[in-house]
Structure formats: structure tokens, C-alpha cells
Design an enzyme around this catalytic site. Structure first.
Site, mmCIF file in Angstrom:
data_model
loop_
_atom_site.group_PDB
_atom_site.id
_atom_site.type_symbol
_atom_site.label_atom_id
_atom_site.label_comp_id
_atom_site.label_asym_id
_atom_site.label_seq_id
_atom_site.Cartn_x
_atom_site.Cartn_y
_atom_site.Cartn_z
ATOM 1 N N CYS A 13 0.871 -1.135 -0.084
ATOM 2 C CA CYS A 13 0.332 -0.036 0.168
ATOM 3 C C CYS A 13 0.961 1.275 0.069
ATOM 4 O O CYS A 13 0.912 1.979 -0.979
ATOM 5 C CB CYS A 13 -0.993 0.090 1.130
ATOM 6 S SG CYS A 13 -1.871 -1.652 1.207
ATOM 7 N N ARG A 14 1.428 1.562 1.092
ATOM 8 C CA ARG A 14 1.961 3.047 1.363
ATOM 9 C C ARG A 14 3.218 3.154 0.671
ATOM 10 O O ARG A 14 3.404 4.079 -0.217
ATOM 11 C CB ARG A 14 2.168 3.319 2.787
ATOM 12 C CG ARG A 14 0.966 3.521 3.456
ATOM 13 C CD ARG A 14 1.201 3.489 5.019
ATOM 14 N NE ARG A 14 1.403 2.194 5.464
ATOM 15 C CZ ARG A 14 1.530 2.047 6.908
ATOM 16 N NH1 ARG A 14 1.572 2.788 7.534
ATOM 17 N NH2 ARG A 14 2.084 0.646 7.200
ATOM 18 N N ASP A 124 -1.885 3.802 8.038
ATOM 19 C CA ASP A 124 -1.958 2.475 7.346
ATOM 20 C C ASP A 124 -3.460 2.368 6.662
ATOM 21 O O ASP A 124 -4.465 2.431 7.481
ATOM 22 C CB ASP A 124 -1.982 1.434 8.429
ATOM 23 C CG ASP A 124 -1.886 -0.046 7.851
ATOM 24 O OD1 ASP A 124 -2.200 -0.135 6.631
ATOM 25 O OD2 ASP A 124 -1.404 -0.911 8.419
HETATM 26 P P1 4NP Z 1 1.267 -1.234 3.960
HETATM 27 O O1 4NP Z 1 -0.412 -1.701 4.339
HETATM 28 O O2 4NP Z 1 2.108 -1.408 4.924
HETATM 29 O O3 4NP Z 1 0.969 0.180 3.666
HETATM 30 O O4 4NP Z 1 1.566 -1.857 2.552
HETATM 31 C C1 4NP Z 1 -0.520 -2.959 4.966
HETATM 32 C C2 4NP Z 1 -0.489 -4.002 4.140
HETATM 33 C C3 4NP Z 1 -0.486 -5.502 4.739
HETATM 34 C C4 4NP Z 1 -0.872 -5.442 6.124
HETATM 35 C C5 4NP Z 1 -0.815 -4.241 6.909
HETATM 36 C C6 4NP Z 1 -0.641 -3.190 6.234
HETATM 37 N N1 4NP Z 1 -0.860 -6.830 6.690
HETATM 38 O O5 4NP Z 1 -1.385 -6.839 8.115
HETATM 39 O O6 4NP Z 1 -1.057 -7.773 5.977
#
Ligand code: 4NP
Length: 152
Positions: A13-14, A124
Site C-alpha cells: 500500500c504505502r 495504514d
Molecule cells: P502497507 O499496508 O504497510 O502500507 O503495505 C499493509 C499491508 C498489509 C498489512 C498491513 C498493512 N497486513 O497486515 O497484512
């Protein structure tokens, strides 16, 4: 040219969004051959394409994502001049994994968001709706612009 790595929890995502936005801004500023990458602190999504809502918001703004999720590794601390972390928990993990020999300067990404208002975390969006991803996009746009003007 300094090499830049963005790091979040899942790398779906981020941080891939920040990578895509940075690549687009560099193209728009005619800055070439810049090394930009992103990585996770968790292994859960390694090998995956960015999350569907990440892709949807990026497509809306013409940002292309050519990334497969990967975990941060020891060599990253030598290869990247800057590591930008997406929240406090990730920042702590990235610091805790830092080898003795480290070239990278490590910052919280939103330190460079001109509108952070004291909140240095990029929220998040994983369990959120499309507006949460839009919010991350706007943070990435403001912050990457600032990073370009400050460091590149
Ligand atoms: P990211 O978002 O850190 O911005 O890629 C997330 C993607 C997956 C998870 C948590 C946050 N997860 O718990 O699987």
C-alpha cells in the site's frame, strides 16, 4: 544521485505508492537514472503486486506501479542513501535491523510533509476504504515533492 528506499509494513500500500509517485515526479522534473525502490518489514505479502486499492488510486493519477513486494534486507542499508519509513512502528523496526555498517540516512517519511501538523505517521490504509488510499496518495505527493526539492 542519491538512491531512495521507502519502507512500510506490507509493501503493498504505502511504500509502493510513494515509489510510484516519486518516479512520476522525477519524470516530470526531468530527473533521470534515479534509483527508487520500496520494501516491507513484514514477509506476509512478499512477491505480491500492490493492493487493488493502491493500484486504483495510482491509476486515477496516471501513476504506474511496477513493483513486487519484498522484505528489507541488510544490503539495503549500504545501497540506499535515504530510507523513508511510513510510521513509528516501521521506523523502530528499520532502526533495529540496521547493521553496524550503514550508509543510509533513515527518516520518518512525513517529516518532510509540509502539512504534517505534528503527525509524522502515514496512516495504514490496508483495512480502510478508497478515501484512506486517496489520503495516502496526497501525503505521498506533498512529501515526495518536498524530498525532491530538499535532497535531489
Ligand atoms: P502497507 O499496508 O504497510 O502500507 O503495505 C499493509 C499491508 C498489509 C498489512 C498491513 C498493512 N497486513 O497486515 O497484512
Amino acid at each position: 544521485m542519491p538512491a531512495i528506499l521507502f519502507v512500510c509494513l506490507g509493501n503493498i500500500c504505502r511504500s509502493p505508492m510513494a515509489e510510484g509517485v516519486m518516479n512520476q515526479l522525477l519524470r516530470q522534473n526531468n530527473i533521470q537514472n534515479q534509483v527508487i525502490d520500496s520494501a516491507a518489514t513484514l514477509a506476509n505479502h512478499v512477491g505480491e503486486r500492490p493492493f487493488s486499492k493502491t493500484i486504483a488510486v495510482c491509476e486515477k493519477y496516471g501513476v504506474k506501479l511496477n513493483h513486487f513486494a519484498r522484505k528489507i534486507q541488510e544490503s539495503d542499508y549500504q545501497e540506499f542513501d535515504f530510507i523513508f519509513t511510513m510510521d513509528n512502528r516501521i521506523h523502530k523496526t528499520v532502526i533495529s535491523l540496521k547493521p553496524e555498517s550503514c550508509k543510509s540516512q533513515i527518516f520518518l517519511f512525513r517529516e518532510f510533509d509540509p502539512l504534517h501538523n505534528g503527525d509524522l505517521e502515514t496512516p495504514d490504509p490496508y483495512f480502510g476504504d478508497i478515501d484512506d488510499f486517496e489520503n495516502v496518495y496526497q501525503i505521498c505527493l506533498r512529501t515526495c515533492n518536498e524530498i525532491i526539492h530538499k535532497f535531489l
